[in-house]
Design a protein around this motif. Structure first.
Motif, PDB file in Angstrom:
ATOM      1  N   ILE A  29     -25.214 -24.374  -9.763  1.00  0.00           N
ATOM      2  CA  ILE A  29     -25.926 -24.518 -11.027  1.00  0.00           C
ATOM      3  C   ILE A  29     -25.113 -25.420 -11.944  1.00  0.00           C
ATOM      4  CG2 ILE A  29     -26.892 -23.333 -13.021  1.00  0.00           C
ATOM      5  CD1 ILE A  29     -28.303 -22.711 -10.370  1.00  0.00           C
ATOM      6  N   ARG A  30     -25.734 -26.478 -12.393  1.00  0.00           N
ATOM      7  CA  ARG A  30     -25.031 -27.455 -13.225  1.00  0.00           C
ATOM      8  C   ARG A  30     -25.246 -27.193 -14.711  1.00  0.00           C
ATOM      9  NH1 ARG A  30     -25.379 -34.016 -12.353  1.00  0.00           N
ATOM     10  NH2 ARG A  30     -24.436 -34.650 -14.327  1.00  0.00           N
ATOM     11  N   ASP A  31     -26.414 -26.679 -15.066  1.00  0.00           N
ATOM     12  CA  ASP A  31     -26.737 -26.418 -16.471  1.00  0.00           C
ATOM     13  C   ASP A  31     -27.074 -24.930 -16.613  1.00  0.00           C
ATOM     14  OD1 ASP A  31     -27.829 -26.201 -19.027  1.00  0.00           O
ATOM     15  OD2 ASP A  31     -28.752 -28.190 -18.942  1.00  0.00           O
ATOM     16  N   HIS A  32     -26.175 -24.181 -17.230  1.00  0.00           N
ATOM     17  CA  HIS A  32     -26.367 -22.742 -17.389  1.00  0.00           C
ATOM     18  C   HIS A  32     -27.113 -22.398 -18.670  1.00  0.00           C
ATOM     19  CE1 HIS A  32     -23.895 -21.393 -13.965  1.00  0.00           C
ATOM     20  NE2 HIS A  32     -23.180 -22.469 -14.207  1.00  0.00           N
ATOM     21  N   HIS A  33     -27.499 -23.389 -19.449  1.00  0.00           N
ATOM     22  CA  HIS A  33     -28.182 -23.146 -20.721  1.00  0.00           C
ATOM     23  C   HIS A  33     -29.667 -23.484 -20.668  1.00  0.00           C
ATOM     24  CE1 HIS A  33     -24.289 -22.417 -22.542  1.00  0.00           C
ATOM     25  NE2 HIS A  33     -23.857 -23.554 -22.044  1.00  0.00           N
ATOM     26  N   ASP A  34     -30.074 -24.330 -19.735  1.00  0.00           N
ATOM     27  CA  ASP A  34     -31.480 -24.683 -19.627  1.00  0.00           C
ATOM     28  C   ASP A  34     -32.289 -23.436 -19.243  1.00  0.00           C
ATOM     29  OD1 ASP A  34     -33.285 -27.346 -19.277  1.00  0.00           O
ATOM     30  OD2 ASP A  34     -33.956 -25.760 -17.929  1.00  0.00           O
ATOM     31  N   PRO A  35     -33.478 -23.247 -19.809  1.00  0.00           N
ATOM     32  CA  PRO A  35     -34.261 -22.051 -19.491  1.00  0.00           C
ATOM     33  C   PRO A  35     -34.643 -21.926 -18.022  1.00  0.00           C
ATOM     34  CG  PRO A  35     -35.537 -23.616 -20.801  1.00  0.00           C
ATOM     35  CD  PRO A  35     -34.119 -24.062 -20.861  1.00  0.00           C
ATOM     36  N   ILE A  36     -34.644 -23.017 -17.281  1.00  0.00           N
ATOM     37  CA  ILE A  36     -34.996 -22.951 -15.861  1.00  0.00           C
ATOM     38  C   ILE A  36     -33.874 -22.328 -15.039  1.00  0.00           C
ATOM     39  CG2 ILE A  36     -35.557 -24.339 -13.815  1.00  0.00           C
ATOM     40  CD1 ILE A  36     -36.989 -26.288 -15.705  1.00  0.00           C
ATOM     41  N   THR A  37     -32.632 -22.585 -15.412  1.00  0.00           N
ATOM     42  CA  THR A  37     -31.491 -22.096 -14.633  1.00  0.00           C
ATOM     43  C   THR A  37     -30.626 -21.086 -15.390  1.00  0.00           C
ATOM     44  OG1 THR A  37     -30.397 -24.163 -15.324  1.00  0.00           O
ATOM     45  CG2 THR A  37     -31.270 -24.078 -13.084  1.00  0.00           C
ATOM     46  N   GLN A  38     -30.995 -20.767 -16.598  1.00  0.00           N
ATOM     47  CA  GLN A  38     -30.212 -19.837 -17.414  1.00  0.00           C
ATOM     48  C   GLN A  38     -30.079 -18.482 -16.718  1.00  0.00           C
ATOM     49  OE1 GLN A  38     -31.952 -18.822 -21.240  1.00  0.00           O
ATOM     50  NE2 GLN A  38     -29.941 -18.890 -22.198  1.00  0.00           N
ATOM     51  N   GLY A  39     -28.862 -17.956 -16.721  1.00  0.00           N
ATOM     52  CA  GLY A  39     -28.614 -16.644 -16.147  1.00  0.00           C
ATOM     53  C   GLY A  39     -28.411 -16.629 -14.647  1.00  0.00           C
ATOM     54  N   LEU A  40     -28.521 -17.779 -13.996  1.00  0.00           N
ATOM     55  CA  LEU A  40     -28.354 -17.854 -12.543  1.00  0.00           C
ATOM     56  C   LEU A  40     -26.953 -18.334 -12.194  1.00  0.00           C
ATOM     57  CD1 LEU A  40     -31.751 -19.493 -11.480  1.00  0.00           C
ATOM     58  CD2 LEU A  40     -31.181 -17.059 -11.627  1.00  0.00           C
ATOM     59  N   ASP A  41     -26.406 -17.786 -11.130  1.00  0.00           N
ATOM     60  CA  ASP A  41     -25.117 -18.216 -10.608  1.00  0.00           C
ATOM     61  C   ASP A  41     -25.335 -19.098  -9.382  1.00  0.00           C
ATOM     62  OD1 ASP A  41     -23.627 -16.695 -12.497  1.00  0.00           O
ATOM     63  OD2 ASP A  41     -23.940 -14.887 -11.279  1.00  0.00           O
ATOM     64  N   ASP A  42     -24.266 -19.757  -8.939  1.00  0.00           N
ATOM     65  CA  ASP A  42     -24.326 -20.516  -7.698  1.00  0.00           C
ATOM     66  C   ASP A  42     -24.796 -19.592  -6.572  1.00  0.00           C
ATOM     67  OD1 ASP A  42     -23.246 -22.501  -9.258  1.00  0.00           O
ATOM     68  OD2 ASP A  42     -21.255 -22.436  -8.326  1.00  0.00           O
ATOM     69  N   PHE A  43     -25.492 -20.143  -5.588  1.00  0.00           N
ATOM     70  CA  PHE A  43     -26.018 -19.305  -4.514  1.00  0.00           C
ATOM     71  C   PHE A  43     -26.072 -20.087  -3.214  1.00  0.00           C
ATOM     72  CE2 PHE A  43     -29.557 -21.360  -6.649  1.00  0.00           C
ATOM     73  CZ  PHE A  43     -30.438 -21.722  -5.646  1.00  0.00           C
ATOM     74  N   ASP A  44     -26.295 -19.362  -2.124  1.00  0.00           N
ATOM     75  CA  ASP A  44     -26.275 -19.951  -0.789  1.00  0.00           C
ATOM     76  C   ASP A  44     -27.678 -20.033  -0.204  1.00  0.00           C
ATOM     77  OD1 ASP A  44     -23.419 -20.252  -0.532  1.00  0.00           O
ATOM     78  OD2 ASP A  44     -23.307 -18.072  -0.324  1.00  0.00           O
ATOM     79  N   MET A  45     -27.903 -21.084   0.568  1.00  0.00           N
ATOM     80  CA  MET A  45     -29.138 -21.267   1.321  1.00  0.00           C
ATOM     81  C   MET A  45     -28.793 -21.509   2.792  1.00  0.00           C
ATOM     82  SD  MET A  45     -31.733 -21.134  -0.859  1.00  0.00           S
ATOM     83  CE  MET A  45     -33.054 -21.776   0.192  1.00  0.00           C
ATOM     84  N   VAL A  46     -29.703 -21.160   3.668  1.00  0.00           N
ATOM     85  CA  VAL A  46     -29.645 -21.579   5.069  1.00  0.00           C
ATOM     86  C   VAL A  46     -30.967 -22.290   5.327  1.00  0.00           C
ATOM     87  CG1 VAL A  46     -29.403 -20.896   7.468  1.00  0.00           C
ATOM     88  CG2 VAL A  46     -28.175 -19.634   5.691  1.00  0.00           C
ATOM     89  N   SER A  47     -30.929 -23.596   5.256  1.00  0.00           N
ATOM     90  CA  SER A  47     -32.158 -24.383   5.298  1.00  0.00           C
ATOM     91  C   SER A  47     -31.777 -25.854   5.450  1.00  0.00           C
ATOM     92  CB  SER A  47     -32.968 -24.155   4.008  1.00  0.00           C
ATOM     93  OG  SER A  47     -34.228 -24.781   4.091  1.00  0.00           O
ATOM     94  N   GLU A  48     -32.721 -26.740   5.206  1.00  0.00           N
ATOM     95  CA  GLU A  48     -32.417 -28.170   5.200  1.00  0.00           C
ATOM     96  C   GLU A  48     -31.755 -28.545   3.880  1.00  0.00           C
ATOM     97  OE1 GLU A  48     -35.973 -29.890   8.066  1.00  0.00           O
ATOM     98  OE2 GLU A  48     -36.215 -29.974   5.895  1.00  0.00           O
ATOM     99  N   GLN A  49     -30.604 -29.162   3.975  1.00  0.00           N
ATOM    100  CA  GLN A  49     -29.891 -29.667   2.800  1.00  0.00           C
ATOM    101  C   GLN A  49     -30.337 -31.115   2.589  1.00  0.00           C
ATOM    102  OE1 GLN A  49     -25.638 -30.141   3.253  1.00  0.00           O
ATOM    103  NE2 GLN A  49     -25.249 -29.588   1.112  1.00  0.00           N
ATOM    104  N   TYR A  50     -31.142 -31.333   1.557  1.00  0.00           N
ATOM    105  CA  TYR A  50     -31.782 -32.638   1.389  1.00  0.00           C
ATOM    106  C   TYR A  50     -30.826 -33.691   0.818  1.00  0.00           C
ATOM    107  CZ  TYR A  50     -36.804 -32.312   2.430  1.00  0.00           C
ATOM    108  OH  TYR A  50     -38.023 -32.251   3.055  1.00  0.00           O
ATOM    109  N   TYR A  51     -30.711 -34.793   1.570  1.00  0.00           N
ATOM    110  CA  TYR A  51     -30.042 -35.997   1.071  1.00  0.00           C
ATOM    111  C   TYR A  51     -31.152 -36.892   0.529  1.00  0.00           C
ATOM    112  CZ  TYR A  51     -26.213 -39.347   0.787  1.00  0.00           C
ATOM    113  OH  TYR A  51     -25.222 -40.192   0.323  1.00  0.00           O
ATOM    114  N   MET A  52     -31.030 -37.325  -0.734  1.00  0.00           N
ATOM    115  CA  MET A  52     -32.138 -37.982  -1.405  1.00  0.00           C
ATOM    116  C   MET A  52     -31.700 -39.254  -2.114  1.00  0.00           C
ATOM    117  SD  MET A  52     -34.116 -34.658  -2.974  1.00  0.00           S
ATOM    118  CE  MET A  52     -35.694 -35.526  -2.942  1.00  0.00           C
TER     119      MET A  52
END
Length: 216
Positions: free
Chosen positions: A121-144
């Motif tokens: 999480i890069r922005d902990h103040h934006d309402p979309i990501t507020q309150g969320l911590d870094d987390f793990d996925m097992v999926s496709e890691q998109y290079y864009m």
């Protein structure tokens, strides 16, 4: 009541119908009237498109006609929000650079295919990501390939150990962003290869919050 269109189709490997059903239910719980459609032709109905508050496209690859593209981009330019994820939004209509300009990015690779990776999480103040911590996925890691004008809310870092691509080691890649296109709000998350990925609470929360933000 706010009105949303979920328009699904394209490559079935991304489970577009199942994902459409998931988010249609979540949006209805938020008080939206939701139309679930599997036809790009709906984009040419100007009166309908301008009546919407939110468009959720799920069309990996596929082709869009100039008339359909004009209808979609015109609605967003005019103020209709758009929000989507993974290849359903950022690997759609590969020949349409105007569509890619609106999205703010385009998938180009997922080294190693299904792998474990970390979302930061890069922005902990934006309402979309507020309150969320870094987390793990097992999926496709998109290079864009991404637009530098995007407002990036979360990133991932490539290790270089997968996909025979050691030169990308240490590359920090946007995962979640928001932007404007004309008067419209645009939200994108690269998470969500298949419906099961949204069982990760953070992935589902980010996507739903992004939809609500895009719909104002």
């Amino acid at each position: 009541m706010k009105r949303a269109l979920i328009n699904w189709g394209g490559w079935e490997g991304h489970e577009p119908e199942a994902c459409a059903e998931l988010f249609a239910g979540l949006l209805r719980r938020e008080g939206f009237a939701v139309d679930v459609v599997s036809d790009l032709g709906v984009y040419t109905d100007d009166a309908y498109m301008t009546s919407l508050h939110l468009i959720v496209p799920i069309w990996t690859m596929s082709q869009i006609t100039p008339e359909q593209e004009a209808g979609l981009l015109g609605a967003v330019r005019g103020g209709v929000g758009i929000a989507g994820w993974h290849g359903g939004m950022a690997d759609a209509f590969r020949q349409s650079v105007a569509y890619q300009w609106m999205v703010g990015g385009q998938w180009v690779a997922h080294p190693g295919d299904i792998i474990p990776y970390r979302v930061n999480i890069r922005d902990h103040h934006d309402p979309i990501t507020q309150g969320l911590d870094d987390f793990d996925m097992v999926s496709e890691q998109y290079y864009m390939h991404v637009d530098p004008s995007n407002e990036v809310l979360a990133t991932t870092t490539f290790s270089g150990e997968y996909g025979n691509a050691p030169w990308i080691a240490g590359t920090v890649m946007p995962v979640v962003w928001k932007r404007r296109f004309g008067a419209g709000r645009v939200f994108y998350s690269s998470l969500g290869h298949v419906r099961q990925d949204f069982e990760v609470p953070e992935a589902r929360t980010i996507m739903l919050r992004g939809m609500l933000w895009a719909a104002r």
